[in-house]
Design a protein around this motif. Sequence first.
Motif, PDB file in Angstrom:
ATOM      1  N   SER A   9       0.836  -1.210   0.000  1.00 50.27           N
ATOM      2  CA  SER A   9       0.000   0.000   0.000  1.00 50.27           C
ATOM      3  C   SER A   9       0.870   1.260   0.000  1.00 50.27           C
ATOM      4  O   SER A   9       0.445   2.309  -0.486  1.00 50.27           O
ATOM      5  N   HIS A  10       2.069   1.194   0.590  1.00 52.46           N
ATOM      6  CA  HIS A  10       3.030   2.316   0.567  1.00 52.46           C
ATOM      7  C   HIS A  10       2.378   3.635   0.982  1.00 52.46           C
ATOM      8  O   HIS A  10       2.633   4.680   0.371  1.00 52.46           O
ATOM      9  N   TYR A  11       1.554   3.591   2.018  1.00 53.74           N
ATOM     10  CA  TYR A  11       0.814   4.801   2.402  1.00 53.74           C
ATOM     11  C   TYR A  11       1.740   5.907   2.902  1.00 53.74           C
ATOM     12  O   TYR A  11       2.607   5.689   3.754  1.00 53.74           O
ATOM     13  N   GLY A  49       3.136  -6.628   3.509  1.00 52.97           N
ATOM     14  CA  GLY A  49       4.246  -5.702   3.750  1.00 52.97           C
ATOM     15  C   GLY A  49       4.264  -4.477   2.861  1.00 52.97           C
ATOM     16  O   GLY A  49       3.482  -4.346   1.928  1.00 52.97           O
ATOM     17  N   ASP A  50       5.196  -3.566   3.194  1.00 54.41           N
ATOM     18  CA  ASP A  50       5.220  -2.221   2.599  1.00 54.41           C
ATOM     19  C   ASP A  50       3.872  -1.525   2.824  1.00 54.41           C
ATOM     20  O   ASP A  50       3.275  -0.944   1.908  1.00 54.41           O
ATOM     21  N   LEU A  51       3.457  -1.564   4.067  1.00 61.27           N
ATOM     22  CA  LEU A  51       2.201  -0.921   4.472  1.00 61.27           C
ATOM     23  C   LEU A  51       2.326   0.590   4.316  1.00 61.27           C
ATOM     24  O   LEU A  51       1.403   1.249   3.871  1.00 61.27           O
ATOM     25  N   ASN A  85      10.303  -3.891   3.138  1.00 62.71           N
ATOM     26  CA  ASN A  85      11.524  -3.078   3.168  1.00 62.71           C
ATOM     27  C   ASN A  85      11.226  -1.596   3.363  1.00 62.71           C
ATOM     28  O   ASN A  85      11.998  -0.875   4.008  1.00 62.71           O
ATOM     29  N   HIS A  86      10.082  -1.111   2.849  1.00 60.50           N
ATOM     30  CA  HIS A  86       9.744   0.302   3.059  1.00 60.50           C
ATOM     31  C   HIS A  86       9.319   0.567   4.506  1.00 60.50           C
ATOM     32  O   HIS A  86       9.597   1.635   5.047  1.00 60.50           O
ATOM     33  N   ASP A  87       8.632  -0.401   5.128  1.00 55.79           N
ATOM     34  CA  ASP A  87       8.299  -0.270   6.559  1.00 55.79           C
ATOM     35  C   ASP A  87       9.592  -0.200   7.374  1.00 55.79           C
ATOM     36  O   ASP A  87       9.721   0.602   8.306  1.00 55.79           O
ATOM     37  N   VAL A 162       5.588 -14.272   2.767  1.00 60.11           N
ATOM     38  CA  VAL A 162       6.843 -13.525   2.853  1.00 60.11           C
ATOM     39  C   VAL A 162       6.703 -12.275   1.988  1.00 60.11           C
ATOM     40  O   VAL A 162       6.073 -12.323   0.935  1.00 60.11           O
ATOM     41  N   HIS A 163       7.257 -11.149   2.440  1.00 63.05           N
ATOM     42  CA  HIS A 163       7.125  -9.921   1.627  1.00 63.05           C
ATOM     43  C   HIS A 163       7.919 -10.049   0.327  1.00 63.05           C
ATOM     44  O   HIS A 163       7.390  -9.852  -0.769  1.00 63.05           O
ATOM     45  N   GLN A 164       9.221 -10.359   0.438  1.00 68.10           N
ATOM     46  CA  GLN A 164      10.079 -10.419  -0.746  1.00 68.10           C
ATOM     47  C   GLN A 164       9.871 -11.764  -1.451  1.00 68.10           C
ATOM     48  O   GLN A 164       9.104 -12.596  -0.981  1.00 68.10           O
ATOM     49  N   GLY A 198       4.636 -10.397  -1.800  1.00 76.03           N
ATOM     50  CA  GLY A 198       4.372  -9.042  -2.308  1.00 76.03           C
ATOM     51  C   GLY A 198       5.622  -8.573  -3.029  1.00 76.03           C
ATOM     52  O   GLY A 198       6.251  -9.354  -3.740  1.00 76.03           O
ATOM     53  N   HIS A 199       6.004  -7.294  -2.836  1.00 71.57           N
ATOM     54  CA  HIS A 199       7.318  -6.758  -3.233  1.00 71.57           C
ATOM     55  C   HIS A 199       7.471  -6.529  -4.735  1.00 71.57           C
ATOM     56  O   HIS A 199       7.957  -5.484  -5.150  1.00 71.57           O
ATOM     57  N   TYR A 200       7.117  -7.507  -5.551  1.00 76.06           N
ATOM     58  CA  TYR A 200       7.214  -7.361  -7.010  1.00 76.06           C
ATOM     59  C   TYR A 200       5.857  -6.819  -7.481  1.00 76.06           C
ATOM     60  O   TYR A 200       4.881  -7.570  -7.612  1.00 76.06           O
ATOM     61  N   HIS A 201       5.796  -5.495  -7.660  1.00 78.94           N
ATOM     62  CA  HIS A 201       4.497  -4.819  -7.781  1.00 78.94           C
ATOM     63  C   HIS A 201       3.596  -5.304  -8.915  1.00 78.94           C
ATOM     64  O   HIS A 201       2.373  -5.261  -8.768  1.00 78.94           O
ATOM     65  N   PRO A 202       4.147  -5.740 -10.079  1.00 84.54           N
ATOM     66  CA  PRO A 202       3.233  -6.214 -11.129  1.00 84.54           C
ATOM     67  C   PRO A 202       2.529  -7.531 -10.783  1.00 84.54           C
ATOM     68  O   PRO A 202       1.540  -7.886 -11.426  1.00 84.54           O
TER      69      PRO A 202
END
Length: 231
Positions: A9-11, A49-51, A85-87, A162-164, A198-202
């Motif tokens: 979500s990368h809020y 992840g990458d909330l 990783n962004h969190d 797992v996120h990555q 997650g992690h790989y956005h496409p």
Amino acid sequence: MKLGIFTDSHYSSQEVTCGNRYNSRSLEKIKTAYAFFESQKCDLVVCLGDLIDKEASHEKEVANLKKVTDVINQSPIKTVCLMGNHDAFAFTKAEFYEILGDCKPKNVKAKEKTLLFLDACYFKNGNHYLPGDTDWTDTFYPHIDDLKKQLDAANGEVYVFVHQNIDPNIREDHRLYNAAEINGILQKCGKVKAVYQGHYHPGMESKHGNIEYKTFTAMCENENAHFILNI
Ligand SMILES: [Fe+2]
């Protein structure tokens, strides 16, 4: 078991970053996702992840994570949130889960199913990411003996979160440094049904051996990027 899933979500307060990440819209998207999960009577929500994403000040990052936590806490459905990783760029692991409260991953053992949550926010030297010190291309899961023990002890079907990425079909720069070793362990175990990432956005869907690998599309780049999984 019915799961509600969202990831990346990368809020943040930024309207757009990297050309296609609509960060500030993600709070509304998370609210929409929870309304959907509740309407579908999910048993558990998993955020992969990458909330959240970085801000100019840590106070603002804390305020953003609290806003998301409020949405999560208003739902009657329990949430498990993996750290991305962004969190990790904004928060220590301790602070992240102190704010998120009840969302810290604990493996779930349901009837004939085990859900394993792996934190791969580590550099290949074995050190965990720290605020301001992360690298999305250097990712690693160091607790191999633990993983083997958990797989041995697991009841019935195993689902790994797992996120990555460990899916061999995903670009190497997104994959864990020891993805091949982990895949070998998961394949050999014989109980693992699926790996969710997650992690790989496409996003990506693959099958290797008897294991299904699914990478969910990023919420910040898409409309309605929230998903139901029946496992
Ligand atoms: Fe991401």
